[in-house]
Design an enzyme around this catalytic site. Structure first.
Site, PDB file in Angstrom:
ATOM      1  N   ASP A  25       0.799  -1.307  -0.088  1.00 52.08           N
ATOM      2  CA  ASP A  25      -0.195  -0.145   0.004  1.00 52.08           C
ATOM      3  C   ASP A  25       1.068   1.376  -0.114  1.00 52.08           C
ATOM      4  OD1 ASP A  25      -1.604   1.964   0.429  1.00 52.08           O
ATOM      5  OD2 ASP A  25      -2.374   1.329   2.643  1.00 52.08           O
ATOM      6  N   LYS A  87       2.892  11.171  -3.564  1.00 53.87           N
ATOM      7  CA  LYS A  87       1.895  10.426  -4.300  1.00 53.87           C
ATOM      8  C   LYS A  87       0.984  11.521  -4.885  1.00 53.87           C
ATOM      9  CE  LYS A  87      -1.810   6.668  -3.290  1.00 53.87           C
ATOM     10  NZ  LYS A  87      -1.997   5.820  -2.603  1.00 53.87           N
ATOM     11  N   GLU A 183      -7.137   0.440  -4.822  1.00 51.17           N
ATOM     12  CA  GLU A 183      -7.286   0.450  -3.183  1.00 51.17           C
ATOM     13  C   GLU A 183      -8.685  -0.074  -2.720  1.00 51.17           C
ATOM     14  OE1 GLU A 183      -6.139   4.249  -1.874  1.00 51.17           O
ATOM     15  OE2 GLU A 183      -4.037   3.796  -2.856  1.00 51.17           O
ATOM     16  N   ASP A 205     -12.785   5.597   2.603  1.00 56.82           N
ATOM     17  CA  ASP A 205     -11.296   5.632   2.824  1.00 56.82           C
ATOM     18  C   ASP A 205     -10.950   6.995   3.125  1.00 56.82           C
ATOM     19  OD1 ASP A 205      -8.423   5.579   2.805  1.00 56.82           O
ATOM     20  OD2 ASP A 205      -8.316   4.663   0.877  1.00 56.82           O
TER      21      ASP A 205
HETATM   22  P1  ADP Z   1      -2.652   7.349   3.893  1.00 53.23           P
HETATM   23  O1  ADP Z   1      -3.795   6.325   3.300  1.00 53.23           O
HETATM   24  O2  ADP Z   1      -3.171   8.788   3.543  1.00 53.23           O
HETATM   25  O3  ADP Z   1      -1.241   6.881   3.682  1.00 53.23           O
HETATM   26  P2  ADP Z   1      -3.334   6.299   6.630  1.00 53.23           P
HETATM   27  O4  ADP Z   1      -4.598   5.337   6.206  1.00 53.23           O
HETATM   28  O5  ADP Z   1      -2.171   5.588   7.087  1.00 53.23           O
HETATM   29  O6  ADP Z   1      -3.196   7.230   5.570  1.00 53.23           O
HETATM   30  O7  ADP Z   1      -3.890   7.316   7.695  1.00 53.23           O
HETATM   31  C1  ADP Z   1      -3.212   8.124   8.355  1.00 53.23           C
HETATM   32  C2  ADP Z   1      -4.212   9.151   9.290  1.00 53.23           C
HETATM   33  O8  ADP Z   1      -4.890   8.257  10.227  1.00 53.23           O
HETATM   34  C3  ADP Z   1      -3.031  10.241   9.895  1.00 53.23           C
HETATM   35  O9  ADP Z   1      -4.075  11.411  10.102  1.00 53.23           O
HETATM   36  C4  ADP Z   1      -3.397   9.417  11.235  1.00 53.23           C
HETATM   37  O10 ADP Z   1      -3.042  10.390  12.413  1.00 53.23           O
HETATM   38  C5  ADP Z   1      -4.630   8.869  11.412  1.00 53.23           C
HETATM   39  N1  ADP Z   1      -4.759   7.817  12.425  1.00 53.23           N
HETATM   40  C6  ADP Z   1      -3.976   6.598  12.731  1.00 53.23           C
HETATM   41  N2  ADP Z   1      -4.459   6.030  13.763  1.00 53.23           N
HETATM   42  C7  ADP Z   1      -5.530   6.872  14.334  1.00 53.23           C
HETATM   43  C8  ADP Z   1      -6.275   6.561  15.302  1.00 53.23           C
HETATM   44  N3  ADP Z   1      -6.093   5.690  16.513  1.00 53.23           N
HETATM   45  N4  ADP Z   1      -7.438   7.718  15.619  1.00 53.23           N
HETATM   46  C9  ADP Z   1      -7.622   8.463  14.635  1.00 53.23           C
HETATM   47  N5  ADP Z   1      -6.760   8.731  13.649  1.00 53.23           N
HETATM   48  C10 ADP Z   1      -5.648   7.996  13.473  1.00 53.23           C
HETATM   49 MG    MG Z   2      -4.497   4.777   2.103  1.00 53.99          MG
END
Ligand code: ADP
Ligand code: MG
Length: 618
Positions: A25, A87, A183, A205
């Site tokens: 991912d 990205k 995705e 998402d």
């Molecule tokens: P991306 O797909 O954009 O790379 P992610 O799916 O990894 O991102 O999401 C990242 C976001 O999720 C960040 O803003 C992070 O702070 C938030 N996040 C991760 N864990 C938690 C949680 N326990 N509660 C709220 N937000 C969270």
């Molecule tokens: Mg993502």
């Protein structure tokens, strides 16, 4: 419609020959790598036990770089050399990007985005390759061998250029791309929906900086993306930002030191994540000025501060349902993806909107990587019974320019991939030996309002009268969403083709805007099309008459010739100024005025064919 069978029969391996394959991912904020071991998918951790790799690379000079968490923690101190959210830039051109809030020094090229760093110019492909390389090395270390390949996920709305650029990054990182996977489809696979479920599902998402929603149709292991939508400028970071502002206001801070900003941002993010697990969180810090901060924030307060951000995600959800032509009540399940969906008010809002509890029992940060790993496992030939048929859709119509600047759609929007369609075209002018194929993308009637993807020329068409040549143009979009267009003259077989790898891409908002434009301009567009068609007809008639006049003009009296020339002049003048009906009326008039001339020409031609004998003598 031809479906693509992914599992190839000769790829199945003996049980002991497990081939190492991973799913990746490649996220805007975080990236992960996962694999299937003894039948179960899991994410692979680095040597510190961390699974998520922040998608950040810091270039420190002398070919050295830092990837991941450390780079992220140093970002505020060295913003120009620390690249995050690559990205958002991959597969796109500089003029398409809002660079206002980006701290980078961009290179001069408008064709390809380049960032000036201590390690020289870096493209978003290079940055993504550095992230992918880190994950490949992690996987090879942890699995103890070389990978046969990887499935890499991309947002469903990624266009050809963005997909191609992602593939290029993987290749640079030394990965063999088994395929790119959307995705939302990966998330659905992780939930095992391929086996049991039938029906329409929504994938919601919410990541770090982006919100994507997709409507997926599943039937008998077939996945089809029916519609996509979202907001490319909305994600978990906005919640951090809101909380950050709250702390600054509450404590009447005026932050001048970047390190304080960095520190506070880290703390509010942590607090936000805590609040998904606990009813309250403390933010405790000492700033560089010596000022102490100790703020308690409750979940209720946090929710009140950010409820408007949650509400903002619902509009694109409604739009995607509309685009897919389904009602809320048709939705069989809602899959939650992205770290930010851990927030309880997000889950509540989604649950309330759909009137059902969303599917959230898998880790939302990992679900995409896990699904990709399961797909990689099948493609690598480790699973004999698994045959997934993965279907995606084209986000915008694909077509070509026809005479008069009109866009002819060959593959309509939301067509299921892979797909191929062909249509026949002909030459417009007598003796025309070349034809330019202009490939365009978009919903509008006029080429000028669509997006140009590629142009190529078919040469070597045998000279024939206008309309006699038969040129078959084939559009083909493969399972990864890459388009190739070929044109073939049917009598001689001469042919030409292009792989469309446009060097710039579209984001979801641009796509949405293009769709919106096509709807709001539908009436104008219809009129413009009618005019363009009338114009083509007029021009065809004029050129035919002019050719006839050159050959047989002597059959007309001076008066007749004047009358015809006068009408031609009026028609030419009307082309730029008048409506379709007015042009058509003049076409009629000119065509009537030349009826007699046409009859005389016919007689003369018959005479010639008969070698001087008169028709009456036969
Ligand atoms: P991306 O797909 O954009 O790379 P992610 O799916 O990894 O991102 O999401 C990242 C976001 O999720 C960040 O803003 C992070 O702070 C938030 N996040 C991760 N864990 C938690 C949680 N326990 N509660 C709220 N937000 C969270
Ligand atoms: Mg993502």
């Amino acid at each position: 419609m031809a479906l693509l069978q992914i599992a190839e029969p000769n790829m199945s391996a003996a049980p002991h020959q497990h081939r190492l394959a991973v799913g990746i991912d490649l996220g805007t904020t975080n990236s992960l790598v996962a694999t299937v071991k003894s039948g179960a998918a899991s994410c692979l951790a680095d040597e510190n036990g961390e699974m998520t790799l922040p998608s950040v690379v810091r270039y420190v000079g002398n070919e050295n770089k830092i990837v991941g968490k450390k780079a992220l923690s140093e970002q505020k101190l060295d913003p120009q050399n620390t690249i995050s959210s690559a990205k958002r830039l991959i597969g796109r051109k500089l003029p398409e990007i809002d660079t206002a809030h980006m701290p980078y020094r961009f290179g001069k090229s408008e064709q390809i985005i380049e960032l000036q760093t201590k390690n020289g110019l870096k493209t978003p492909i290079d940055v993504s390759a550095d992230i992918l390389r880190e994950l490949r090395e992690r996987a090879e270390q942890s699995l103890g061998g070389e990978l046969v390949g990887a499935v890499i996920t991309v947002p469903a709305y990624f266009d050809d250029a963005q997909r191609q650029a992602t593939k290029d990054a993987a290749r640079l990182a030394g990965l063999n791309v088994l395929r790119l996977l959307n995705e939302p489809t990966a998330a659905a696979i992780a939930y095992g929906l391929d086996n049991a479920a039938e029906g329409t599902f929504v994938v919601y998402d919410l990541g770090g900086g982006t919100f994507d929603v997709s409507v997926l149709q599943l039937s008998k292991g077939l996945f089809e993306v029916k519609a996509t939508g979202g907001n490319s400028a909305l994600g978990g970071d906005d919640f951090d930002h809101r909380l950050f502002c709250h702390i600054v206001e509450n404590n009447q801070l005026s932050l001048t030191d970047e390190r304080d900003v960095q520190l506070l941002f880290g703390l509010v993010r942590h607090a936000k994540e805590e609040l998904s697990r606990q009813p309250e969180a403390h933010i405790v810090a000492e700033l560089s000025s010596g000022k102490q901060i100790n703020t308690l924030i409750t979940r209720a307060e946090f929710h009140a501060l950010t409820q408007h951000l949650v509400a903002k995600t619902i509009e694109p959800v409604k739009q995607a349902l509309k685009d897919a032509g389904v009602a809320k009540s048709d939705i069989k399940g809602v899959i939650m993806v992205g770290g930010a969906t851990r927030m309880l008010h997000v889950q509540q809002a989604v649950g309330a909107f759909f009137g059902q509890t969303p599917l959230n029992n898998l880790n939302p940060d990992q679900v995409v990587a896990l699904g990709a790993a399961m797909q990689a496992n099948v493609l690598a030939g480790n699973k004999n019974d698994g045959e997934w048929l993965l279907l995606d859709v084209t986000p915008l119509s694909l077509g070509l320019e026809t005479y008069g600047g009109l866009a002819e759609k060959i593959i309509p929007r939301n067509s299921t991939l892979p797909t191929a369609r062909a249509q026949e075209f002909t030459t417009f002018k007598d003796g025309q030996t070349a034809m330019t194929i202009h490939v365009v993308q978009g919903e509008r009637e006029l080429v000028a309002d669509c997006r140009s993807l590629a142009k190529f020329t078919l040469r070597g068409i045998p000279p024939m009268v206008a309309g006699a040549a038969r040129i078959r143009v084939t559009f083909q979009v493969d399972a990864d969403g890459l388009l190739s267009v070929s044109a073939r003259e049917q009598t001689t077989g001469v042919q030409a083709q292009v792989e469309v790898k446009p060097s710039y891409g579209l984001d979801d908002e641009t796509i949405t805007q293009m769709l919106r434009d096509s709807m709001s301009n539908a009436k104008d567009d219809a009129a413009a099309r009618a005019r363009a068609e009338a114009k083509v007809e007029a021009e065809g008639l004029i050129s035919a008459i002019q050719a006839a006049l050159t050959l047989d003009g002597d059959l007309l009296s001076a008066d007749e010739l004047n009358q015809i020339n006068g009408l031609i002049a009026r028609l030419i003048a009307s082309l730029s100024a008048h409506t379709a009906e007015q042009i058509r009326a003049l076409v009629q008039e000119l065509s009537h005025a030349t009826d007699d001339f046409a009859a005389r020409r016919m007689d003369r031609n018959i005479q010639r064919a008969l070698g001087g004998m008169r028709v009456e003598d036969l």
